[in-house]
Design a protein around this motif. Sequence first.
Motif, PDB file in Angstrom:
ATOM      1  N   GLY A  16       0.804  -1.216   0.000  1.00  0.00           N
ATOM      2  CA  GLY A  16       0.000   0.000   0.000  1.00  0.00           C
ATOM      3  C   GLY A  16       0.831   1.256   0.000  1.00  0.00           C
ATOM      4  N   GLY A  17       0.631   2.092  -1.020  1.00  0.00           N
ATOM      5  CA  GLY A  17       1.414   3.316  -1.182  1.00  0.00           C
ATOM      6  C   GLY A  17       0.666   4.573  -0.821  1.00  0.00           C
ATOM      7  N   GLY A  18      -0.325   4.463   0.084  1.00  0.00           N
ATOM      8  CA  GLY A  18      -0.929   5.659   0.645  1.00  0.00           C
ATOM      9  C   GLY A  18      -0.077   6.175   1.790  1.00  0.00           C
ATOM     10  N   LEU A  39       8.230  -1.856  -0.660  1.00  0.00           N
ATOM     11  CA  LEU A  39       6.866  -1.322  -0.585  1.00  0.00           C
ATOM     12  C   LEU A  39       6.198  -1.589  -1.920  1.00  0.00           C
ATOM     13  CD1 LEU A  39       5.618   1.955   0.984  1.00  0.00           C
ATOM     14  CD2 LEU A  39       4.867   1.339  -1.303  1.00  0.00           C
ATOM     15  N   LEU A  40       5.044  -2.248  -1.890  1.00  0.00           N
ATOM     16  CA  LEU A  40       4.332  -2.656  -3.103  1.00  0.00           C
ATOM     17  C   LEU A  40       3.082  -1.794  -3.278  1.00  0.00           C
ATOM     18  CD1 LEU A  40       4.505  -6.528  -2.536  1.00  0.00           C
ATOM     19  CD2 LEU A  40       6.116  -5.091  -3.817  1.00  0.00           C
ATOM     20  N   GLU A  41       2.949  -1.180  -4.440  1.00  0.00           N
ATOM     21  CA  GLU A  41       1.791  -0.347  -4.756  1.00  0.00           C
ATOM     22  C   GLU A  41       1.251  -0.776  -6.117  1.00  0.00           C
ATOM     23  OE1 GLU A  41      -1.209   1.876  -5.527  1.00  0.00           O
ATOM     24  OE2 GLU A  41      -0.343   1.906  -3.515  1.00  0.00           O
ATOM     25  N   LYS A  42      -0.040  -1.080  -6.178  1.00  0.00           N
ATOM     26  CA  LYS A  42      -0.587  -1.602  -7.433  1.00  0.00           C
ATOM     27  C   LYS A  42      -0.771  -0.519  -8.493  1.00  0.00           C
ATOM     28  CE  LYS A  42      -5.563  -1.384  -6.624  1.00  0.00           C
ATOM     29  NZ  LYS A  42      -6.826  -2.145  -6.661  1.00  0.00           N
ATOM     30  N   SER A  43      -0.899   0.755  -8.081  1.00  0.00           N
ATOM     31  CA  SER A  43      -1.059   1.843  -9.038  1.00  0.00           C
ATOM     32  C   SER A  43       0.297   2.253  -9.603  1.00  0.00           C
ATOM     33  CB  SER A  43      -1.737   3.042  -8.371  1.00  0.00           C
ATOM     34  OG  SER A  43      -3.009   2.687  -7.868  1.00  0.00           O
ATOM     35  N   ALA A  44       0.267   3.233 -10.493  1.00  0.00           N
ATOM     36  CA  ALA A  44       1.495   3.709 -11.122  1.00  0.00           C
ATOM     37  C   ALA A  44       2.146   4.842 -10.355  1.00  0.00           C
ATOM     38  CB  ALA A  44       1.200   4.161 -12.554  1.00  0.00           C
ATOM     39  N   ALA A  45       1.557   5.236  -9.228  1.00  0.00           N
ATOM     40  CA  ALA A  45       2.100   6.326  -8.422  1.00  0.00           C
ATOM     41  C   ALA A  45       1.630   6.136  -6.989  1.00  0.00           C
ATOM     42  CB  ALA A  45       1.648   7.686  -8.964  1.00  0.00           C
ATOM     43  N   LEU A  46       2.223   6.874  -6.069  1.00  0.00           N
ATOM     44  CA  LEU A  46       1.821   6.846  -4.669  1.00  0.00           C
ATOM     45  C   LEU A  46       0.655   7.788  -4.422  1.00  0.00           C
ATOM     46  CD1 LEU A  46       5.410   7.002  -3.104  1.00  0.00           C
ATOM     47  CD2 LEU A  46       3.983   4.957  -3.357  1.00  0.00           C
ATOM     48  N   ALA A  47      -0.070   7.541  -3.341  1.00  0.00           N
ATOM     49  CA  ALA A  47      -1.123   8.459  -2.851  1.00  0.00           C
ATOM     50  C   ALA A  47      -2.219   8.712  -3.874  1.00  0.00           C
ATOM     51  CB  ALA A  47      -0.504   9.783  -2.405  1.00  0.00           C
TER      52      ALA A  47
END
Length: 401
Positions: A16-18, A39-47
């Motif tokens: 989670g990149g929130g 840190l793994l984030e499924k979107s292409a950017a954080l937040a």
Amino acid sequence: MTSPGTASTYDFCVIGGGIVGVATAHEILRRHPGSSLVLLEKSAALATHQTGHNSGVIHSGIYYEPGSLKAELCRRGAQWTKEFAAAHGIPFEVCGKLLVATDSEEHRRMLALHERSVVNGVDVELLDAAELRRREPRVTGTGALFVPGTGIIDFTKVVVALAEMVRKSGGDIVFGAEITALAETADTVTAAGPAGSWTARKLVACAGLQADRMARLAGLPIDFRIVPFRGEYYQLPPERKDLVRTLIYPVPDPSLPFLGVHLSPTIDGALTVGPNAVLGLAREGYRKGSVNLRDARDVLGYRGLHRVARNHVRTGARELRNSLFKRGYLAECRRYCPELTLDDLRPRTAGIRAQAVLRDGTLVHDFMIERTARMVHVLNAPSPAATSAMPIAAHIVDRLQ
């Protein structure tokens, strides 16, 4: 960013990149320098979800049940946010907030909030109608609470600064890393998805709108579901941005976890109105009318939501009406700012709140965190999670030990 699917075993993995996820990654590396972390984030950017779609308010902790995690962590988080922003050159402003009562029932609730603020150690001032009008000539009410420590900020910039610190401490950040499987053994946890798999000795899931699904992947015996509530905003035209000097909030209904439609100056110089709270049919669909079939099936078939609907029929009908008809939304605002007009309400991107709802229909108000031997899952982290992000992160890492 690292290449997805790396084969090495990390010391720590954060999903989670929130703001809560990135703050947790930072806190882990602060306490365990030299550790490996991804840190793994499924979107292409954080937040890109709740962190990037909110009012940008640094809350002071006036609302929350004394002794709750929210009350304690919000107060500490507000101070941390201001100090972090000042240290990293992130613009913020402590403009204060007025909670305005517009009738006798709201006035009674306002006085109860005043008592709660004293217990929570929040600096607050009780104003009568005349003093309210003197401070904000365009705002009308029977009285107000002034919370001088409330501020405004862009929380996305906080996330960017924290992420840079994570990278400088040796952490890897991977985008496009949707997780569809979690497997815990006696020694490790493996998170896997279409882009690859990552193995770590400890894992933290800060999945926000997908928190219940991530918990089920981990085999947690959960008794709730995330119900998405759309928060629809408007923005006033530039010539009206000086209508008020402070944040203007209604006095909230204590039975609901929502704070009501408010006037919010933003750190970039705009003045926004909102949000309302309307049932969403897409957890990550920000356009009006967005529908995701899986999300819609999950929420509409959930018994807990049926009970919420029965318990809050009038509130739900009012929120839906105000979403469909702009005049209804305007009427909510005109209760405390009567000179607003339909032409003042210009469209602005909506937000979506991840609200945990228990099977018996209880709306979970407080932060909710559970753990296994090698995992910690943040199951409910609604507002003021952005304000409280670093104390939440410290609380998570305490439980990860």
